[in-house]
Design a protein around this motif. Structure first.
Motif, short mmCIF file in Angstrom:
data_model
loop_
_atom_site.label_atom_id
_atom_site.label_comp_id
_atom_site.label_asym_id
_atom_site.label_seq_id
_atom_site.Cartn_x
_atom_site.Cartn_y
_atom_site.Cartn_z
N TYR A 139 -13.80 -7.58 -6.01
CA TYR A 139 -14.07 -8.53 -6.83
C TYR A 139 -15.02 -8.60 -7.88
O TYR A 139 -14.85 -6.98 -9.01
N LEU A 140 -15.13 -9.46 -8.87
CA LEU A 140 -16.53 -9.54 -9.55
C LEU A 140 -17.24 -10.38 -10.03
O LEU A 140 -16.94 -11.05 -9.38
N ARG A 141 -18.01 -9.33 -10.26
CA ARG A 141 -19.26 -9.99 -10.77
C ARG A 141 -19.29 -10.89 -11.90
O ARG A 141 -20.24 -11.82 -12.40
N ASN A 180 -22.94 -16.32 -2.22
CA ASN A 180 -24.22 -16.26 -2.71
C ASN A 180 -25.10 -16.38 -2.90
O ASN A 180 -26.08 -15.42 -3.35
N GLN A 204 -21.01 -7.53 -1.14
CA GLN A 204 -20.86 -8.11 -1.95
C GLN A 204 -21.09 -10.43 -1.89
O GLN A 204 -20.46 -11.53 -1.92
N ASP A 255 -22.60 -11.33 -4.52
CA ASP A 255 -23.28 -11.77 -6.16
C ASP A 255 -21.77 -11.62 -6.87
O ASP A 255 -22.35 -11.67 -8.17
N SER A 256 -20.95 -12.16 -6.21
CA SER A 256 -19.51 -12.27 -7.74
C SER A 256 -19.40 -13.60 -7.30
O SER A 256 -19.32 -14.15 -6.59
N LYS A 287 -12.09 -13.25 -7.01
CA LYS A 287 -11.83 -12.17 -6.58
C LYS A 287 -10.42 -12.17 -7.75
O LYS A 287 -9.70 -13.17 -7.45
N PRO A 329 -18.17 -0.43 -7.71
CA PRO A 329 -19.04 -1.26 -7.97
C PRO A 329 -19.77 -1.27 -8.76
O PRO A 329 -20.34 0.36 -9.31
N SER A 388 -17.34 -5.49 -11.40
CA SER A 388 -16.57 -5.08 -10.59
C SER A 388 -17.88 -4.30 -9.14
O SER A 388 -19.25 -4.20 -9.80
N ASP A 389 -17.27 -4.78 -8.05
CA ASP A 389 -17.84 -4.75 -6.96
C ASP A 389 -17.53 -4.77 -5.53
O ASP A 389 -17.69 -4.77 -4.59
#
Length: 537
Positions: A381-383, A420, A431, A433-434, A437, A474, A478-479
């Protein structure tokens, strides 16, 4: 591009022209009463298939990842909850390790592990109906996503915001959260999960079915919660899902789930690698990530936009941006044009563009059975967008010499939006708040040497996350990772040098709660695999 497109499941979408659009047309909806009161056909008896049976090879080679083929003592093909209970009870009595298969799209060897001796195949359980008692739509685990979309649409004009690869089975998909082309507007599939029926085994070894619901007052509520993002193979075997949006009101079933779009505008934009150097590639990736940082809040004007940036290696010839907007007309075309322009701004190369308006059902419910293939996938995952160092690393691995003779990609899948808007504790999906993906993948033919391909994708992943021990710990960017794209490397210290347990990468703060639920509902650990929830010590 065609080589990787057939694995659209990896990114929750098929390529342009595939299952990324949707329709709801007037005059197609059947009366709800007729669908509700129709008598279901009789259920066939359970079938036991053992080695030597002409059906055995077909049933043990159903997994989408041909790297893994199991050799169970038997496959029990079941058609009802009662048959699942009987099958589980027999396996427990015989001391056989159990696995379950619905659609067959597990990426790792969880189902096809050589230690699995009793494989329970629920693929005949495909019913989709309206349940007036629960005031929710009941879906069995063997139904494909495409068939679920078709039946919900034709009967009531509604849908579940789940995956965009129509051949994937509902069974395992929903358990990992269930996301796809409509999730930015409507959330995850589990955000609309009202209840779940699960076959479990108690400490005495007795199998039974339990219905667990969203209602906090339900004594089985914790079992429902565990099935809202924990992944499959942990607590029991799901035999039925019920879907109803938490804010649904009134008595009209056609208002109990999100309305399907009438039509959608699908698009693709392809940049030739011949026109991309390091600087222009970096600009493209940075633009894409920055756009998602700005436009992934719940309620965004771009909530209906879903896309995948396919960063294919140089051998493939192109970098592709594919997706859809769940509306049509001049306004939709303008939004897509603005989006593609923002991603390509300053790149210096012009993409080849294609647009196509499609009815939703025509695309979303079209099942094209793919052949099992050899692949390895890793996810994160990417924030926020990748850092400049990470983007440089991505370019090196996609354009460098090591990738010259193999097929590989990094897919960036749009996320966020309504996903989110849900509190992390509301479901097992931590997760919340990402914005993207990331899916790292490589594939090969049976005659190819898998070694170089596996080394390439593992080195690629480790290099991108070098600042956090080779995995997406996280943090600010990243998350963690996504359990429905499981990766056993995360449990291997050779590839995870971060000191962060793999459980935290998938479940973050939820893991202790999941362990307590495991102890209550599967105290004998009958349901397990390489990345399953562990019993508390």
């Amino acid at each position: 591009m065609a080589e990787m497109t057939r694995r659209g499941v990896l990114a929750g979408t098929a390529a342009f022209g595939g299952a990324v659009a949707g329709l709801s047309a007037p005059g197609l909806a059947a009366p709800a009463a007729a669908a509700t009161h129709s008598s279901p056909p009789p259920r066939p008896d359970a079938v036991t298939v053992e080695p030597g049976d002409l059906r055995y090879q077909s049933l043990t080679h159903r997994g989408c990842n041909a790297r893994f083929v199991g050799t169970p003592d038997y496959v029990r093909v079941v058609s009802s909850t009662e048959q699942v209970v009987d099958a589980v009870q027999q396996a427990v009595r015989q001391g056989k390790r159990i696995a379950v298969r619905s659609g067959g799209h597990c990426f790792e060897s969880f189902v096809d592990d050589r230690s699995v001796r009793a494989l329970i195949d629920v693929s005949p359980m495909t019913a989709v109906s309206y349940d007036p008692q629960r005031r929710a739509f009941a879906v069995e685990p063997g139904a494909s996503l495409g068939e679920m979309y078709r039946r919900l649409f034709l009967g009531w004009g509604v849908t579940v915001p789940a995956g965009a690869t129509a051949e994937v089975g509902v069974g395992g998909h929903i358990l990992g959260g269930g996301y796809g082309a409509l999730s930015r507007r409507h959330g995850l599939g589990v955000d609309h999960l009202e209840a779940v029926e699960v076959v479990v085994v108690n400490k005495e070894g007795e199998a039974r079915s339990v219905v667990a619901s969203r209602d906090p007052g339900d004594p089985h509520h914790d079992l429902w919660w565990a099935h809202t993002g924990c992944g499959g193979g942990n607590f029991g075997i799901v035999t039925r899902y019920w879907f109803r949006s938490p804010d649904a009101k009134g008595s009209d079933p056609s208002r109990f789930l999100p309305r399907a779009p009438e039509s959608a505008l699908t698009f693709s934009a392809s940049w030739s690698w011949k026109d991309l150097d390091r600087s222009s590639f970096t600009r493209l990736v940075r633009n894409h990530g920055s756009w998602h940082e700005r436009n992934s809040a719940p309620g965004s004007a771009y909530a209906g936009l879903f896309s995948v940036l396919m960063l294919n290696n140089r051998k493939s010839g192109t970098v592709d941006l594919v997706g859809h907007l769940d509306s049509t007309g001049s306004g939709a075309r303008r939004l897509i044009d603005d989006y593609v322009a923002a991603v390509g701004r300053g790149v210096g190369a012009q993409p080849t563009r294609i647009h196509l308006e499609r009815p939703w059902l025509q695309a979303a419910a079209t099942v094209e059975e793919s052949q099992p293939s050899f692949f390895k996938a890793k996810a994160a995952y990417l924030r926020k967008r990748f850092t400049d160092r990470q983007t440089d690393t991505i370019h090196d691995h996609l354009a460098g010499k090591k990738a010259a003779d193999l097929t590989g990609s990094l897919w960036l899948v749009s996320y966020g939006g309504k996903v989110n808007a849900v509190a992390p504790e509301a479901t097992a999906v931590a997760q919340r708040d990402s914005i993207l993906k990331a899916v790292y993948l490589t594939g090969w033919e049976p005659e190819d040497d898998a070694g170089p391909r596996l080394s390439w994708v593992r080195d690629f992943y480790r290099a991108v996350y070098a600042d956090s021990g080779g995995v997406p710990v996280p943090g600010a960017v990243s998350d963690g990772s996504f359990i429905n794209y499981p990766d056993t490397d995360l449990a291997d210290s050779a590839w995870n040098a971060s000191g962060t347990p793999w459980q935290s990468l998938y479940y973050k703060q939820h893991y202790p709660r999941l362990q307590r639920i495991k102890a209550r509902w599967d105290p004998r650990n009958e349901f397990r695999h390489a990345l399953s929830i562990r019993l508390p010590e």
